[in-house]
Motif scaffolding. Structure first.
Motif, PDB file in Angstrom:
ATOM      1  N   ASP A 229      18.426 161.582  73.919  1.00 26.56           N
ATOM      2  CA  ASP A 229      17.498 159.942  74.469  1.00 26.56           C
ATOM      3  C   ASP A 229      17.714 159.631  72.680  1.00 26.56           C
ATOM      4  O   ASP A 229      17.171 159.574  72.095  1.00 26.56           O
ATOM      5  CB  ASP A 229      16.006 161.278  74.334  1.00 26.56           C
ATOM      6  N   LEU A 230      19.207 158.871  73.144  1.00 27.25           N
ATOM      7  CA  LEU A 230      20.177 157.918  72.186  1.00 27.25           C
ATOM      8  C   LEU A 230      18.828 156.684  71.936  1.00 27.25           C
ATOM      9  O   LEU A 230      19.126 156.515  70.325  1.00 27.25           O
ATOM     10  CB  LEU A 230      21.394 158.038  72.244  1.00 27.25           C
ATOM     11  N   GLN A 231      18.597 156.435  72.089  1.00 26.58           N
ATOM     12  CA  GLN A 231      17.287 155.401  72.212  1.00 26.58           C
ATOM     13  C   GLN A 231      15.987 155.547  72.094  1.00 26.58           C
ATOM     14  O   GLN A 231      15.298 154.522  71.009  1.00 26.58           O
ATOM     15  CB  GLN A 231      17.201 154.260  73.569  1.00 26.58           C
ATOM     16  N   GLY A 232      15.211 156.790  72.055  1.00 28.69           N
ATOM     17  CA  GLY A 232      14.430 157.532  71.745  1.00 28.69           C
ATOM     18  C   GLY A 232      14.473 158.298  70.695  1.00 28.69           C
ATOM     19  O   GLY A 232      14.315 157.900  69.370  1.00 28.69           O
ATOM     20  N   ALA A 233      13.957 159.567  71.150  1.00 29.39           N
ATOM     21  CA  ALA A 233      13.175 160.473  70.256  1.00 29.39           C
ATOM     22  C   ALA A 233      14.776 160.438  69.610  1.00 29.39           C
ATOM     23  O   ALA A 233      14.280 160.876  68.402  1.00 29.39           O
ATOM     24  CB  ALA A 233      13.260 161.643  70.553  1.00 29.39           C
ATOM     25  N   GLY A 234      15.946 160.815  69.961  1.00 25.55           N
ATOM     26  CA  GLY A 234      17.361 160.903  68.994  1.00 25.55           C
ATOM     27  C   GLY A 234      18.099 159.677  68.251  1.00 25.55           C
ATOM     28  O   GLY A 234      18.765 160.102  67.301  1.00 25.55           O
ATOM     29  N   TYR A 235      17.475 158.730  68.262  1.00 27.93           N
ATOM     30  CA  TYR A 235      17.276 157.800  67.915  1.00 27.93           C
ATOM     31  C   TYR A 235      17.776 157.589  65.997  1.00 27.93           C
ATOM     32  O   TYR A 235      18.802 157.519  65.514  1.00 27.93           O
ATOM     33  CB  TYR A 235      16.617 155.962  67.439  1.00 27.93           C
ATOM     34  N   GLN A 236      16.216 157.778  65.317  1.00 22.28           N
ATOM     35  CA  GLN A 236      16.878 157.937  64.110  1.00 22.28           C
ATOM     36  C   GLN A 236      18.146 158.959  63.740  1.00 22.28           C
ATOM     37  O   GLN A 236      18.755 159.036  62.759  1.00 22.28           O
ATOM     38  CB  GLN A 236      15.129 158.556  63.718  1.00 22.28           C
TER      39      GLN A 236
END
Length: 381
Positions: A229-236
């Motif tokens: 989830d690069l645009q959600g949970a994994g963005y940071q």
């Protein structure tokens, strides 16, 4: 039976005597980290003192007042007021539940008008102080009795539950690690740690499905599958890895970080400040900060070993654990080794609550070192 503390009638030291026993070796690396913090926050503001560096400098000046007060107040005062300080911090956490200020999706702050205080940061050092007082005058037989760990266990569980509900899983995890470390240091039976670990594993499914929010589960899943989830949970964490990796050995240059200066790196002034340091000053800069942190931990351990009284030893050992847990969790988080949780980098991250708590803790350790040769005693009632 609850122990009533009676401190020995040793002569009170004068201020010049206390100053002569002051540990400048521990003071210097603390100031070095604070200086690096202002430099990085100045860069985080785009080469301006506002909005981060000047505000943090004002907080540091206030924090030094707390530090010196804690360091030079007679150690007997801290023994006598340990439980009161813990009670005040706990009451503040309870108040957060009802009248707390919400920020970044969590209700963690008390609005005192002039400043916002995060009581969950203050409870860390308050718990160390209370546990040091509690365990300081137990003998080896009492330390081997399970009943004598019920009260300190409750000291942990009450704030732990309240902090998890805020929700602030990172601080709750820190509290648990500090308390377990204190139990180990005082000599708790090792089989109890094994039993606690087994019970924790058994409770894991219930915690996963009933105790965690969706975004918390998402962060844990992202830890094992960063690209899920690069645009959600994994963005940071994805942006943090890009920024840190782009720093290379020597960094992109002070105030020249591509990710941080173009606002791609989230929370660069708080939880992810280590990533910004790595991007601009590279592996050398990041390793330098880690070396200073390690130096501080070694000095705290040395101060604890030098103390002839158990209270001072436990204060230094407990704060050493506190300090280590702070930077271990934060750095592991920003490097993708632990889930993203709200734990600041000690003495570096922008904010006042963590800074005041840490400076108070450093002051208590200085106090313990100043009084390292003083014999303290207690008599059971």
């Amino acid at each position: 039976m609850v122990k009533q503390t009676r401190v020995s009638n040793a002569n009170m030291m004068t201020f010049p005597e206390k100053l002569g026993r002051f540990s400048w070796g521990l003071f210097v690396p603390m100031c070095m980290v604070l200086t690096i913090s202002i430099m990085v926050l100045y860069s985080a503001g785009g080469g301006n003192w506002r909005p981060f560096a000047l505000s943090q400098l004002m907080k540091i000046i206030l924090a030094f007042g707390v530090f010196f007060f804690a360091a030079f107040t007679n150690i007997k005062t801290w023994i006598k007021s340990a439980y009161l300080i813990y009670a005040i911090a706990l009451i503040m956490i309870v108040l957060v539940t009802f009248v707390g200020h919400t920020g970044m999706g969590a209700q963690r702050w008390l609005n005192l008008g002039v400043i916002h205080i995060q009581p969950s940061e203050l409870i860390k050092i308050a718990l160390v102080l209370a546990l040091a007082r509690y365990f300081a005058w137990f003998n080896s037989v009492e330390l081997g009795q399970f009943k004598n760990y019920l009260a300190p266990g409750l000291m942990l569980l009450v704030p732990f539950g309240l902090i998890v509900a805020q929700p602030d899983l990172g601080t709750a995890l820190s509290l648990g690690m500090i308390t377990v470390g204190m139990f180990y240091i005082v000599g708790a039976n090792k089989k109890w740690f094994i039993i606690a670990a087994v019970l924790g594993l058994m409770a894991a499914p219930a915690i996963w499905f009933g105790g965690l929010h969706d975004y918390q589960r998402g962060r844990i899943i992202t830890l094992f599958n960063p690209n899920s989830d690069l645009q959600g949970a994994g963005y940071q964490i994805n942006q943090a890895k890009i920024a840190f990796g782009s720093g290379g050995m020597l960094g992109q240059g002070y105030m020249k970080g591509s990710q941080s200066q173009r606002a791609f790196l989230p929370e660069k002034q708080t939880d992810f400040i280590f990533t910004m340091l790595g991007e601009e000053l590279g592996f050398i800069g990041a390793f330098g900060l880690l070396a200073i942190y390690t130096w501080i931990v070694v000095l705290l351990f040395w101060a604890a070993k030098k103390c002839r009284n158990r209270f001072g030893q436990l204060i230094c050992f407990g704060f050493m654990l506190n300090f280590f847990v702070y930077y271990f969790i934060n750095i592991s988080m920003v490097l993708g080794l632990l889930p993203t949780v709200g734990v600041p980098l000690p003495l570096m991250s922008f904010g006042g609550s963590s800074l005041l708590s840490l400076m108070f803790g450093f002051g208590l350790c200085q106090n313990a070192y100043i009084h390292k040769d003083q014999q303290l005693s207690a008599k059971g009632s």
